[in-house]
Design a protein around this motif. Structure first.
Motif, PDB file in Angstrom:
ATOM      1  N   PRO A 123     -40.300 -12.506  -0.151  1.00 53.13           N
ATOM      2  CA  PRO A 123     -41.580 -12.294   0.633  1.00 53.13           C
ATOM      3  C   PRO A 123     -41.625 -10.946   0.844  1.00 53.13           C
ATOM      4  N   VAL A 124     -42.976 -10.542   0.878  1.00 56.01           N
ATOM      5  CA  VAL A 124     -43.323  -9.225   1.094  1.00 56.01           C
ATOM      6  C   VAL A 124     -43.760  -9.232   2.748  1.00 56.01           C
ATOM      7  N   SER A 125     -43.163  -8.337   3.448  1.00 56.20           N
ATOM      8  CA  SER A 125     -43.496  -8.326   4.957  1.00 56.20           C
ATOM      9  C   SER A 125     -44.354  -6.959   5.050  1.00 56.20           C
ATOM     10  N   LEU A 126     -45.856  -7.233   5.188  1.00 57.84           N
ATOM     11  CA  LEU A 126     -46.446  -5.728   5.624  1.00 57.84           C
ATOM     12  C   LEU A 126     -45.975  -5.362   6.826  1.00 57.84           C
ATOM     13  N   ARG A 127     -45.418  -5.891   7.834  1.00 57.19           N
ATOM     14  CA  ARG A 127     -45.112  -5.586   8.961  1.00 57.19           C
ATOM     15  C   ARG A 127     -43.721  -4.664   8.710  1.00 57.19           C
ATOM     16  N   ALA A 128     -43.122  -5.150   8.058  1.00 58.42           N
ATOM     17  CA  ALA A 128     -41.789  -4.513   8.040  1.00 58.42           C
ATOM     18  C   ALA A 128     -42.093  -3.152   6.974  1.00 58.42           C
ATOM     19  N   ARG A 129     -43.209  -3.151   6.359  1.00 60.64           N
ATOM     20  CA  ARG A 129     -43.270  -2.054   5.430  1.00 60.64           C
ATOM     21  C   ARG A 129     -43.947  -0.903   6.370  1.00 60.64           C
ATOM     22  N   LYS A 130     -44.720  -1.097   7.244  1.00 54.42           N
ATOM     23  CA  LYS A 130     -45.391  -0.391   8.190  1.00 54.42           C
ATOM     24  C   LYS A 130     -44.483   0.131   9.017  1.00 54.42           C
ATOM     25  N   LYS A 131     -43.426  -0.554   9.649  1.00 53.98           N
ATOM     26  CA  LYS A 131     -42.678   0.035  10.516  1.00 53.98           C
ATOM     27  C   LYS A 131     -41.470   0.782   9.850  1.00 53.98           C
ATOM     28  N   ALA A 132     -41.244   0.409   8.687  1.00 54.53           N
ATOM     29  CA  ALA A 132     -40.346   1.530   7.860  1.00 54.53           C
ATOM     30  C   ALA A 132     -41.069   2.717   7.592  1.00 54.53           C
ATOM     31  N   ALA A 133     -42.192   2.726   7.265  1.00 59.97           N
ATOM     32  CA  ALA A 133     -43.235   4.177   7.172  1.00 59.97           C
ATOM     33  C   ALA A 133     -43.207   4.866   8.353  1.00 59.97           C
ATOM     34  N   PRO A 177     -36.675   8.482   1.997  1.00 56.97           N
ATOM     35  CA  PRO A 177     -37.661   7.624   2.930  1.00 56.97           C
ATOM     36  C   PRO A 177     -37.020   6.303   2.903  1.00 56.97           C
ATOM     37  N   MET A 178     -37.340   5.744   4.423  1.00 59.75           N
ATOM     38  CA  MET A 178     -36.990   4.299   4.744  1.00 59.75           C
ATOM     39  C   MET A 178     -37.565   3.256   4.212  1.00 59.75           C
ATOM     40  N   ARG A 179     -37.193   2.040   3.805  1.00 59.50           N
ATOM     41  CA  ARG A 179     -37.541   1.346   2.937  1.00 59.50           C
ATOM     42  C   ARG A 179     -37.486  -0.223   3.631  1.00 59.50           C
ATOM     43  N   ALA A 180     -38.583  -1.091   3.504  1.00 61.90           N
ATOM     44  CA  ALA A 180     -38.441  -2.423   3.975  1.00 61.90           C
ATOM     45  C   ALA A 180     -37.440  -3.135   3.201  1.00 61.90           C
ATOM     46  N   GLU A 181     -36.741  -4.192   3.882  1.00 62.22           N
ATOM     47  CA  GLU A 181     -35.477  -4.815   3.102  1.00 62.22           C
ATOM     48  C   GLU A 181     -36.032  -5.431   1.554  1.00 62.22           C
ATOM     49  N   THR A 182     -37.291  -6.234   1.772  1.00 60.20           N
ATOM     50  CA  THR A 182     -37.638  -6.643   0.289  1.00 60.20           C
ATOM     51  C   THR A 182     -37.850  -5.659  -0.403  1.00 60.20           C
ATOM     52  N   ASP A 183     -38.610  -4.372  -0.153  1.00 67.67           N
ATOM     53  CA  ASP A 183     -38.607  -3.425  -1.058  1.00 67.67           C
ATOM     54  C   ASP A 183     -37.398  -2.871  -1.487  1.00 67.67           C
ATOM     55  N   LYS A 184     -36.426  -2.783  -0.669  1.00 69.37           N
ATOM     56  CA  LYS A 184     -35.049  -2.453  -1.376  1.00 69.37           C
ATOM     57  C   LYS A 184     -34.509  -3.520  -2.486  1.00 69.37           C
ATOM     58  N   VAL A 185     -34.915  -4.842  -2.273  1.00 67.64           N
ATOM     59  CA  VAL A 185     -34.377  -5.687  -3.310  1.00 67.64           C
ATOM     60  C   VAL A 185     -35.092  -5.401  -4.504  1.00 67.64           C
ATOM     61  N   ILE A 186     -36.487  -5.226  -4.571  1.00 66.98           N
ATOM     62  CA  ILE A 186     -37.179  -4.832  -5.725  1.00 66.98           C
ATOM     63  C   ILE A 186     -36.723  -3.639  -6.357  1.00 66.98           C
ATOM     64  N   ASP A 187     -36.067  -2.449  -5.499  1.00 66.81           N
ATOM     65  CA  ASP A 187     -35.484  -1.533  -6.001  1.00 66.81           C
ATOM     66  C   ASP A 187     -34.284  -1.608  -6.807  1.00 66.81           C
ATOM     67  N   ASP A 188     -33.321  -2.501  -6.230  1.00 62.26           N
ATOM     68  CA  ASP A 188     -32.305  -2.973  -7.098  1.00 62.26           C
ATOM     69  C   ASP A 188     -32.491  -3.632  -8.088  1.00 62.26           C
TER      70      ASP A 188
END
Length: 232
Positions: A123-133, A177-188
């Motif tokens: 699942p996408v977490s917009l909060r985690a993305r903003k925190k990573a940004a 750049p720091m990435r949210a955990e779910t974005d790292k999964v998509i990168d993998d």
């Protein structure tokens, strides 16, 4: 957030899967199931007459439904294919059939035929993305300030004798750049796709199987509950 677990549901060591699940989904699902079983079990034991039947029907409906959306979702990825276990379907996608992996308000995979499948387990977490940004911007600002300070000290040292003490090492910029955990999964998964989409063993047809073992009890519980409520 999701965490990869390196394990394989198949005995073939050459095709070990990376398994991605949502820890928060599992925790939330377990909590909801505990509450449902507690309330439903209490109604079954202490209730009388029609109450017991209503509790039974509700449990038959709620338990598999909650499990389907919280405990069941998972994504399995290996060198040859991507297997997606969603609430009511299991989709097997050879890498040769995958066109893209998209990440917006939800994470989804797009096949070369244009069909889209959502990754419920990621699942996408917009909060985690903003925190990573924010963390990435803060780290960049700190590196920039440190570099300016180092250059100032180096300039002063050179003026005192050209020794150059305190010259910037430059290793801070090596961090990406720091990435949210779910974005790292998509990168993998994108890395696997780029590396394996043309491999001979990664070709084949897309298969979709409906999870009747989940849908069956849900439908049965819903029908039984509607009948009991209609009977008054």
């Amino acid at each position: 957030m999701t965490t990869p677990e390196h394990q394989s549901p198949t005995p073939d060591p050459a095709t070990k899967d990376r398994v991605y699940r949502s820890p928060m989904g599992i925790v939330g699902g377990a909590a909801l199931l505990a509450i449902a079983l507690w309330l439903g079990g209490d109604a079954l034991v202490r209730g009388e007459g029609r109450t017991q039947w209503l509790a039974l029907a509700a449990l038959i409906l709620i338990v598999p439904l909650v499990s389907a959306f919280t405990l069941r979702p998972a994504v399995y990825a290996n060198e040859d294919r991507l297997r997606i276990r969603n609430p009511f379907r299991v989709i097997v996608l050879p890498w040769g059939q995958v066109a893209a992996l998209r990440s917006g308000y939800s994470n989804e995979v797009v096949t070369k035929s244009g069909t889209k499948f959502q990754l419920w387990a990621v699942p996408v977490s917009l909060r985690a993305r903003k925190k990573a940004a924010r963390r990435s911007a803060r780290a960049a600002a700190e590196r920039s300030a440190a570099a300016r300070g180092e250059r100032g000290r180096a300039g002063g040292a050179m003026g005192l004798g050209g020794l150059g003490f305190g010259a910037p090492r430059g290793d801070g910029d090596a961090e990406g750049p720091m990435r949210a955990e779910t974005d790292k999964v998509i990168d993998d998964l994108r890395e696997l796709l780029e590396r394996r989409e043309t491999a001979e063993s990664a070709q084949g047809e897309v298969t979709v199987r409906w999870a009747y073992e989940v849908a069956g009890p849900v439908v049965a519980g819903a029908v039984l509950l509607v009948i009991l409520l209609a009977m008054g």
